[in-house]
Design an enzyme around this catalytic site. Sequence first.
Site, PDB file in Angstrom:
ATOM      1  N   VAL A 207       0.827  -1.218   0.000  1.00  0.00           N
ATOM      2  CA  VAL A 207       0.000   0.000   0.000  1.00  0.00           C
ATOM      3  C   VAL A 207       0.862   1.271   0.000  1.00  0.00           C
ATOM      4  O   VAL A 207       2.040   1.247   0.353  1.00  0.00           O
ATOM      5  CB  VAL A 207      -0.959   0.011   1.205  1.00  0.00           C
ATOM      6  CG1 VAL A 207      -1.890  -1.192   1.144  1.00  0.00           C
ATOM      7  CG2 VAL A 207      -0.186   0.011   2.527  1.00  0.00           C
ATOM      8  N   GLU A 208       0.227   2.382  -0.377  1.00  0.00           N
ATOM      9  CA  GLU A 208       0.855   3.707  -0.422  1.00  0.00           C
ATOM     10  C   GLU A 208       2.154   3.703  -1.226  1.00  0.00           C
ATOM     11  O   GLU A 208       3.171   4.279  -0.814  1.00  0.00           O
ATOM     12  CB  GLU A 208       1.076   4.258   0.995  1.00  0.00           C
ATOM     13  CG  GLU A 208      -0.229   4.560   1.710  1.00  0.00           C
ATOM     14  CD  GLU A 208      -0.047   5.409   2.956  1.00  0.00           C
ATOM     15  OE1 GLU A 208       1.048   5.953   3.158  1.00  0.00           O
ATOM     16  OE2 GLU A 208      -1.014   5.524   3.726  1.00  0.00           O
ATOM     17  N   GLY A 209       2.123   3.066  -2.375  1.00  0.00           N
ATOM     18  CA  GLY A 209       3.298   2.985  -3.233  1.00  0.00           C
ATOM     19  C   GLY A 209       3.994   1.656  -3.059  1.00  0.00           C
ATOM     20  O   GLY A 209       4.684   1.448  -2.051  1.00  0.00           O
TER      21      GLY A 209
END
Length: 819
Positions: free
Chosen positions: A502-504
């Site tokens: 998640v988040e990149g």
Amino acid sequence: MATLLWLIGLIGILSGSAYLRSGLLTGTLAVGAYLLLLSIASPVHWFVTLLLWLAFLAVTIPLNVPELRHKYISAPMFDWFRTVLPVMSDTEQESIEAGTVWWEAQLFSGEPDWDVLMRYPQPVLTEEEQAFLDGPTEELCRMTADWEVTFERMDLPPTVWDYIKREGFFGLIIPKDYGGMGFSAIAHSAITMKLTARCGDLGSTVMVPNSLGPAELLIQYGTEEQRRQYLPRLAKGEEIPCFALTSAAAGSDAAGSMTDYGIVTHGEWQGESVLGLRLTWNKRYITLAPVATLIGLAFRAYDPDGLLGDQEDLGITLALVPADTPGVSTGRRHYPLNAAFLNGPTSGKDVFIPFEQLIGGRGMIGKGWMMLMNCLSVGRSISLPAGSTGAAKACALHTGAYARIRRQFKTPIGEFEGVQEALARIGGLAYLMDAARCMTAGAVDQGEKPSVISAIVKYHLTESMRQCINDGMDIHGGKGICLGPRNHLGRIYQHVPISITVEGANILTRSMMIFGQGAIRCHPFLLEEIRLAKREDHDQAVRDFDGLLLRHAGFATGNAASALLLGLTAGRILRTPGNSDTRPYFRQLTRLSAAFALLADTSMLVLGGSLKRHERLSARLGDMLSYLYLGSACLKRFEDQGRPREDLPLLCWAMDHCLHQVETRMDEVLKNFPNRGLALLLRPVLFPLGRRRTAPDDQTGNRVARLLTSPGPALDRLVAGIYRNNDPDDAPGAVLHALAHVIEAAPLENRVQQAIRTGELNPRPWDDLPDLAREAGVLDGNQAEALRAAEAAREAAIAVDEFDPDGMLPGKARRRGKR
């Protein structure tokens, strides 16, 4: 002797060229002076000296005549620079320019000022924040049982949901003026760390509304009317937010591949015909979407009818969409690796909203990606690093205890060197992670929006957490792989890939973002040179480029000189903070900072825009910057905490690990550098005495391992801030409960084992050993009972769960009505 003088003179010439940092004339005079001394001191090398003089004059004459320099050096270099620049989209440009740069820029300079770092204040909690951590946060941890959440309910219990809302956990970052807690970044980090150490799904549920989402976006970019309308309700949990960015086609390339759209048109809103957008989207992987009442939505806005002007594609835009708006569909769930936090899809078809629902209003149409990147710089610096650190700390505490109480071959498994090697990694990485967590949160509290650092800590702290949990599982063996209410590690192990993704996604973050963004943002000249290359006034741009070029040349030659001299002297010529224990580490970080700056500069000069396609080289350069930052954080932590002697094994392990990683990645870049001739020239400058840094040695690792298996001040500092209990009916509490009994009974156990070795006791498998020892006079009655209690606690802590076949169905208890 003459040869030695000649070599010293050559080093001097390189050092003199570093004076280009101070100005062209100064640099020219310095190099000339060294050449003159070389000519006098080494006449036997007159031919080589003559060649050096000719080269010196050939370079310095055009450099010091502005007309010649502009025509034959600056203008051709400028035109070449324009041709090698990578093509960047508007969203890539916004991503690169998002946020701020902080300590990482010092590391990129090649000459970090350690006094500046040491003067940054140590982040501390206010009395109110500490009280919230010790009160509501502690109570929330006590209320939550991981197995109940992840198996019996596949959700947090209603009492936990109510407590989260009532106590303001959804409003940690919302200012008090809008009904929130108004906590600092370090408090947000500490709360997230504690909750995640107790239950990953609990941490995720609280961290998401306080990270990238409607609240943060409203605080930064919302209109005052929007803030007054939504923030108080979000803070009280009356609105449950989610933020919808990812879709099937748009994952890591969320901006470039986004297919969700909004068409500017007229429509009806609350009984009136207004101008707005008709939205269509299909998002997935959205945390809290199944229960969200307010959807933060990213989409691309279009104006095909020209209602706002001549531009059709208006760009990425952000909106707030109430979940009960006609056309919105939510409620279904994904099932991410047995995790119970609520995550699922959200979609909408022809959903009309007025411009007033755009975050920031009509004036923010097309500015969504900039808004996201700036907010992500803050959120990604806190939530995932804090959660990862909490998991690593819990692993360190409970695995160290387990290694002390679990015996094989009549010996605690923590005494075996193979186990100690894994324990050392857990302890050293947990120390490194907490240092980076605190320093980064402190930067946010100072007003920074550290985009590059946020990528560093997101990648390296989640990957370090993965290593810690893997090592913990190896040490626990069968205890770790049998899921159930007695297992305190299995669910964390299952959930590790979620943080990685998640988040990149981590692969993208490492190979494209850390160095790709860091090189442009942190380099002292590159961003300005790129801006000059895009100017339409060529002549003025060349004149401005000329001054930057000279300073850039001084920067490069200065770092070359520093790398060589510091490599030859092991940095002993430097003045740094610290004491005899830490000063060598400060020096080595400075040496490697100069070497990194030179290698990074050379890579960008030679490869230009193609470096974007050399992702493995970019990843290794990013690793070098990352470990320089992580090492800096470790040293700052040690200094801020007053240089506790008991923590030296942890510091030494972490620093040896960081320095070894920097040298390893540097060596890998040179081995794989496309220009082999240049790589051969760079190696003696970067490694004049060869590679010197090794991985943490066995002695240091053993000291760290023993620290984890022996409760004391160093272990308390290492795991500070996580939820701890000695409840024998709680999975992690049972291990700590057993540890206390085992340590207390250790002298008694040693006495019994000595009696067995001397033949005083000869126990059979069916004998009760404490009773046998009491009857033989080895122990008295109280001592026998203490030994029996310790063994019972040990057996309970290492026990695993077993189920009836129908009891192994997830959610079984919930379907039977257990709420």
